[in-house]
Motif scaffolding. Structure first.
Motif, PDB file in Angstrom:
ATOM      1  N   ASP A  94      14.541 -13.460   0.067  1.00 38.50           N
ATOM      2  CA  ASP A  94      13.760 -14.699  -0.052  1.00 38.50           C
ATOM      3  C   ASP A  94      12.605 -14.537  -1.035  1.00 38.50           C
ATOM      4  O   ASP A  94      12.302 -15.450  -1.810  1.00 38.50           O
ATOM      5  N   THR A  95      11.958 -13.379  -1.023  1.00 38.93           N
ATOM      6  CA  THR A  95      10.769 -13.197  -1.862  1.00 38.93           C
ATOM      7  C   THR A  95      11.110 -12.702  -3.267  1.00 38.93           C
ATOM      8  O   THR A  95      10.539 -13.181  -4.243  1.00 38.93           O
ATOM      9  N   PHE A  96      12.018 -11.756  -3.366  1.00 44.26           N
ATOM     10  CA  PHE A  96      12.325 -11.171  -4.673  1.00 44.26           C
ATOM     11  C   PHE A  96      13.325 -12.017  -5.449  1.00 44.26           C
ATOM     12  O   PHE A  96      13.071 -12.416  -6.596  1.00 44.26           O
ATOM     13  N   TYR A  97      14.456 -12.327  -4.843  1.00 43.13           N
ATOM     14  CA  TYR A  97      15.520 -13.036  -5.566  1.00 43.13           C
ATOM     15  C   TYR A  97      15.172 -14.502  -5.797  1.00 43.13           C
ATOM     16  O   TYR A  97      15.391 -15.044  -6.880  1.00 43.13           O
ATOM     17  N   GLY A 100      10.860 -14.342  -7.157  1.00 34.40           N
ATOM     18  CA  GLY A 100      10.522 -13.520  -8.307  1.00 34.40           C
ATOM     19  C   GLY A 100       9.789 -12.239  -7.986  1.00 34.40           C
ATOM     20  O   GLY A 100       9.248 -12.052  -6.888  1.00 34.40           O
ATOM     21  N   ILE A 101       9.749 -11.354  -8.966  1.00 33.71           N
ATOM     22  CA  ILE A 101       9.163 -10.027  -8.805  1.00 33.71           C
ATOM     23  C   ILE A 101       7.681 -10.089  -8.472  1.00 33.71           C
ATOM     24  O   ILE A 101       7.195  -9.353  -7.612  1.00 33.71           O
ATOM     25  N   ASN A 102       6.935 -10.991  -9.118  1.00 34.19           N
ATOM     26  CA  ASN A 102       5.487 -11.039  -8.884  1.00 34.19           C
ATOM     27  C   ASN A 102       5.171 -11.421  -7.442  1.00 34.19           C
ATOM     28  O   ASN A 102       4.278 -10.845  -6.825  1.00 34.19           O
ATOM     29  N   HIS A 103       5.917 -12.388  -6.899  1.00 29.83           N
ATOM     30  CA  HIS A 103       5.696 -12.793  -5.508  1.00 29.83           C
ATOM     31  C   HIS A 103       6.028 -11.639  -4.566  1.00 29.83           C
ATOM     32  O   HIS A 103       5.275 -11.372  -3.617  1.00 29.83           O
ATOM     33  N   SER A 104       7.139 -10.955  -4.818  1.00 29.72           N
ATOM     34  CA  SER A 104       7.557  -9.886  -3.922  1.00 29.72           C
ATOM     35  C   SER A 104       6.592  -8.706  -3.950  1.00 29.72           C
ATOM     36  O   SER A 104       6.440  -8.002  -2.957  1.00 29.72           O
ATOM     37  N   ASN A 111       6.435 -13.423   7.277  1.00 30.71           N
ATOM     38  CA  ASN A 111       7.581 -13.477   8.184  1.00 30.71           C
ATOM     39  C   ASN A 111       7.296 -12.556   9.362  1.00 30.71           C
ATOM     40  O   ASN A 111       7.229 -11.343   9.224  1.00 30.71           O
ATOM     41  N   SER A 112       7.133 -13.129  10.556  1.00 23.38           N
ATOM     42  CA  SER A 112       6.715 -12.332  11.708  1.00 23.38           C
ATOM     43  C   SER A 112       7.778 -11.324  12.138  1.00 23.38           C
ATOM     44  O   SER A 112       7.451 -10.262  12.660  1.00 23.38           O
ATOM     45  N   SER A 166       0.916  -6.185   0.251  1.00 25.40           N
ATOM     46  CA  SER A 166       2.047  -6.960  -0.247  1.00 25.40           C
ATOM     47  C   SER A 166       3.266  -6.092  -0.552  1.00 25.40           C
ATOM     48  O   SER A 166       4.396  -6.586  -0.538  1.00 25.40           O
ATOM     49  N   LEU A 167       3.056  -4.813  -0.838  1.00 30.97           N
ATOM     50  CA  LEU A 167       4.169  -3.917  -1.155  1.00 30.97           C
ATOM     51  C   LEU A 167       4.913  -3.425   0.084  1.00 30.97           C
ATOM     52  O   LEU A 167       5.910  -2.717  -0.036  1.00 30.97           O
ATOM     53  N   GLY A 168       4.427  -3.804   1.261  1.00 30.52           N
ATOM     54  CA  GLY A 168       5.047  -3.339   2.501  1.00 30.52           C
ATOM     55  C   GLY A 168       6.533  -3.642   2.568  1.00 30.52           C
ATOM     56  O   GLY A 168       7.327  -2.802   2.986  1.00 30.52           O
ATOM     57  N   ARG A 169       6.909  -4.856   2.149  1.00 27.08           N
ATOM     58  CA  ARG A 169       8.334  -5.229   2.222  1.00 27.08           C
ATOM     59  C   ARG A 169       9.194  -4.327   1.345  1.00 27.08           C
ATOM     60  O   ARG A 169      10.321  -3.986   1.709  1.00 27.08           O
ATOM     61  N   TRP A 170       8.672  -3.945   0.186  1.00 30.45           N
ATOM     62  CA  TRP A 170       9.417  -3.074  -0.709  1.00 30.45           C
ATOM     63  C   TRP A 170       9.605  -1.691  -0.095  1.00 30.45           C
ATOM     64  O   TRP A 170      10.719  -1.173  -0.044  1.00 30.45           O
ATOM     65  N   PHE A 171       8.516  -1.112   0.364  1.00 33.88           N
ATOM     66  CA  PHE A 171       8.567   0.244   0.901  1.00 33.88           C
ATOM     67  C   PHE A 171       9.488   0.332   2.122  1.00 33.88           C
ATOM     68  O   PHE A 171      10.304   1.239   2.237  1.00 33.88           O
ATOM     69  N   VAL A 172       9.344  -0.632   3.036  1.00 32.14           N
ATOM     70  CA  VAL A 172      10.112  -0.590   4.281  1.00 32.14           C
ATOM     71  C   VAL A 172      11.588  -0.861   4.029  1.00 32.14           C
ATOM     72  O   VAL A 172      12.463  -0.141   4.530  1.00 32.14           O
ATOM     73  N   THR A 173      11.899  -1.888   3.248  1.00 30.90           N
ATOM     74  CA  THR A 173      13.294  -2.239   2.997  1.00 30.90           C
ATOM     75  C   THR A 173      14.032  -1.111   2.294  1.00 30.90           C
ATOM     76  O   THR A 173      15.138  -0.728   2.699  1.00 30.90           O
ATOM     77  N   MET A 174      13.442  -0.569   1.247  1.00 34.56           N
ATOM     78  CA  MET A 174      14.100   0.511   0.513  1.00 34.56           C
ATOM     79  C   MET A 174      14.345   1.709   1.416  1.00 34.56           C
ATOM     80  O   MET A 174      15.436   2.296   1.413  1.00 34.56           O
ATOM     81  N   ASN A 175      13.333   2.082   2.188  1.00 31.68           N
ATOM     82  CA  ASN A 175      13.451   3.259   3.036  1.00 31.68           C
ATOM     83  C   ASN A 175      14.482   3.063   4.131  1.00 31.68           C
ATOM     84  O   ASN A 175      15.269   3.971   4.434  1.00 31.68           O
ATOM     85  N   MET A 176      14.505   1.883   4.727  1.00 37.15           N
ATOM     86  CA  MET A 176      15.475   1.597   5.789  1.00 37.15           C
ATOM     87  C   MET A 176      16.910   1.670   5.262  1.00 37.15           C
ATOM     88  O   MET A 176      17.794   2.250   5.902  1.00 37.15           O
ATOM     89  N   VAL A 177      17.152   1.076   4.094  1.00 41.80           N
ATOM     90  CA  VAL A 177      18.501   1.061   3.521  1.00 41.80           C
ATOM     91  C   VAL A 177      18.960   2.479   3.201  1.00 41.80           C
ATOM     92  O   VAL A 177      20.076   2.885   3.557  1.00 41.80           O
ATOM     93  N   VAL A 178      18.115   3.248   2.533  1.00 32.08           N
ATOM     94  CA  VAL A 178      18.479   4.617   2.165  1.00 32.08           C
ATOM     95  C   VAL A 178      18.657   5.485   3.410  1.00 32.08           C
ATOM     96  O   VAL A 178      19.602   6.286   3.494  1.00 32.08           O
ATOM     97  N   HIS A 179      17.793   5.318   4.399  1.00 30.92           N
ATOM     98  CA  HIS A 179      17.897   6.111   5.625  1.00 30.92           C
ATOM     99  C   HIS A 179      19.134   5.748   6.433  1.00 30.92           C
ATOM    100  O   HIS A 179      19.656   6.593   7.173  1.00 30.92           O
ATOM    101  N   SER A 180      19.612   4.514   6.316  1.00 32.38           N
ATOM    102  CA  SER A 180      20.853   4.136   7.000  1.00 32.38           C
ATOM    103  C   SER A 180      21.996   5.032   6.533  1.00 32.38           C
ATOM    104  O   SER A 180      22.804   5.514   7.345  1.00 32.38           O
ATOM    105  N   LEU A 181      22.060   5.265   5.233  1.00 35.41           N
ATOM    106  CA  LEU A 181      23.112   6.110   4.668  1.00 35.41           C
ATOM    107  C   LEU A 181      22.820   7.593   4.902  1.00 35.41           C
ATOM    108  O   LEU A 181      23.721   8.364   5.219  1.00 35.41           O
ATOM    109  N   MET A 182      21.563   7.967   4.760  1.00 27.56           N
ATOM    110  CA  MET A 182      21.193   9.366   4.877  1.00 27.56           C
ATOM    111  C   MET A 182      21.445   9.902   6.286  1.00 27.56           C
ATOM    112  O   MET A 182      22.070  10.957   6.465  1.00 27.56           O
ATOM    113  N   TYR A 183      20.976   9.178   7.304  1.00 24.66           N
ATOM    114  CA  TYR A 183      21.153   9.661   8.670  1.00 24.66           C
ATOM    115  C   TYR A 183      22.608   9.549   9.129  1.00 24.66           C
ATOM    116  O   TYR A 183      23.063  10.350   9.954  1.00 24.66           O
TER     117      TYR A 183
END
Length: 319
Positions: A94-97, A100-104, A111-112, A166-183
């Motif tokens: 919703d935020t990036f795609y 745009g990048i600046n909003h994300s 989003n609670s 504001s960067l929280g969504r980036w850090f959490v989403t990336m880490n969760m996705v990569v950790h899904s595969l890693m673990y």
């Protein structure tokens, strides 16, 4: 509507209707983390004392097997990471795609549900320290990257979460996705299921890509702030993130080289020179700590120079 009232950090925003599990409240979670993030430092110190004490204790003892416990541990972390990815990816879309990048990068999440998973993500960084306990009890090689990454990720996550950056969504989403595969990969390994070497290389490559994106968005936010543009993250927090992801990038990149490229090169060399001792092809994945310290110092100096140049430009404009 729920306002983040009484919260002293940078962002004061309206959030979507309250999302509550176990009476969770965004106000109290942000305020608690902002006031108590320094506990992550104490936890890190205790973590190092425990880990290296166990390592000494195990020096003259047989390693524990712990295969079933390790499998269960990895499966639980895989499930958690997949669930986090499931709830964070829609917010990122919703935020990036769509926006745009600046909003994300520069507008914090309202989003609670995403905020709830950011909170769980911050707490999970303590539980992930358990990875190291399995390593030392099983007497496996404990490399610098492993424990240093755990400590720095924990401290930065707690520090930045309390500011609702504001960067929280980036850090959490990336880490969760990569950790899904890693673990998931670790879980299969612990069950002694054969995993092709290419899968391991892919997981490490994704970790490196994660660091590149983290480095980029932190730099984007940092220079946005210096340019006077609106961005919901303090300059020092963006700088901290810039340094963290730069350091992680160099460490993971060196691990990749040592683990795959150099080992492959040594293996090829060994096949052409059978008279060489087998020990000559051994490698170590320990990153050189001095190189990492020098890298951090260089980055800090660059950041300071950028800040000084910005201050001089502002003074010249005022004159």
């Amino acid at each position: 509507m729920t306002r983040i009232s009484g919260h002293k950090s940078l962002v004061y925003k309206e959030c979507q209707p309250q999302f509550s599990i176990f009476d969770w409240d965004i106000n109290s979670s942000l305020k608690w983390m902002e006031e108590n993030w320094h506990y992550s430092v104490y936890v890190s110190i205790a973590y190092m004392l425990v880990v290296f004490s166990i390592q000494q204790f195990m020096r003259q003892r047989e390693p524990f097997k712990l295969r079933n416990c390790l499998t269960l541990w990895n499966i639980l972390l895989t499930i958690f990471s997949i669930a986090g990815s499931y709830y964070m990816l829609p917010e990122m879309y919703d935020t990036f795609y769509l926006k745009g990048i600046n909003h994300s990068v520069c507008i914090a999440s309202t989003n609670s549900i995403a905020q709830y998973w950011m909170w769980l993500f911050a707490l999970s960084k303590i539980f992930e320290l358990g990875d190291t306990i399995f390593i030392v009890l099983r007497k496996q090689k404990l490399i610098l990257l492993h424990w240093f990454h755990h400590i720095l990720a924990l401290i930065y996550t707690w520090y930045s979460y309390g500011q609702n950056i504001s960067l929280g969504r980036w850090f959490v989403t990336m880490n969760m996705v990569v950790h899904s595969l890693m673990y998931a990969y670790y879980a299969f390994r612990s069950m002694q299921i054969y995993i092709p070497r290419q899968i391991a290389m892919t997981v490490t490559s994704l970790q490196i890509i994660q660091m590149i994106f983290g480095f980029y968005v932190s730099g984007y936010a940092f220079f946005s702030k210096l340019s006077g543009n609106y961005c919901e993250i303090p300059v020092k927090t963006a700088t901290f993130g810039f340094i963290v992801y730069s350091t992680f990038f160099f460490m993971f990149a060196k691990l990749f080289v040592n683990n795959y490229l150099r080992k492959f090169s040594n293996h090829t060399h060994h096949n052409h020179h059978h008279h060489h001792n087998a020990k000559s092809s051994k490698w170590t994945a320990d990153p050189n700590i001095h190189h990492n310290i020098i890298t951090i110092i260089i980055i800090i100096r660059m950041v300071k120079q950028q800040q000084q140049q910005q201050i001089l430009q502002q003074q010249q404009q005022q004159l």
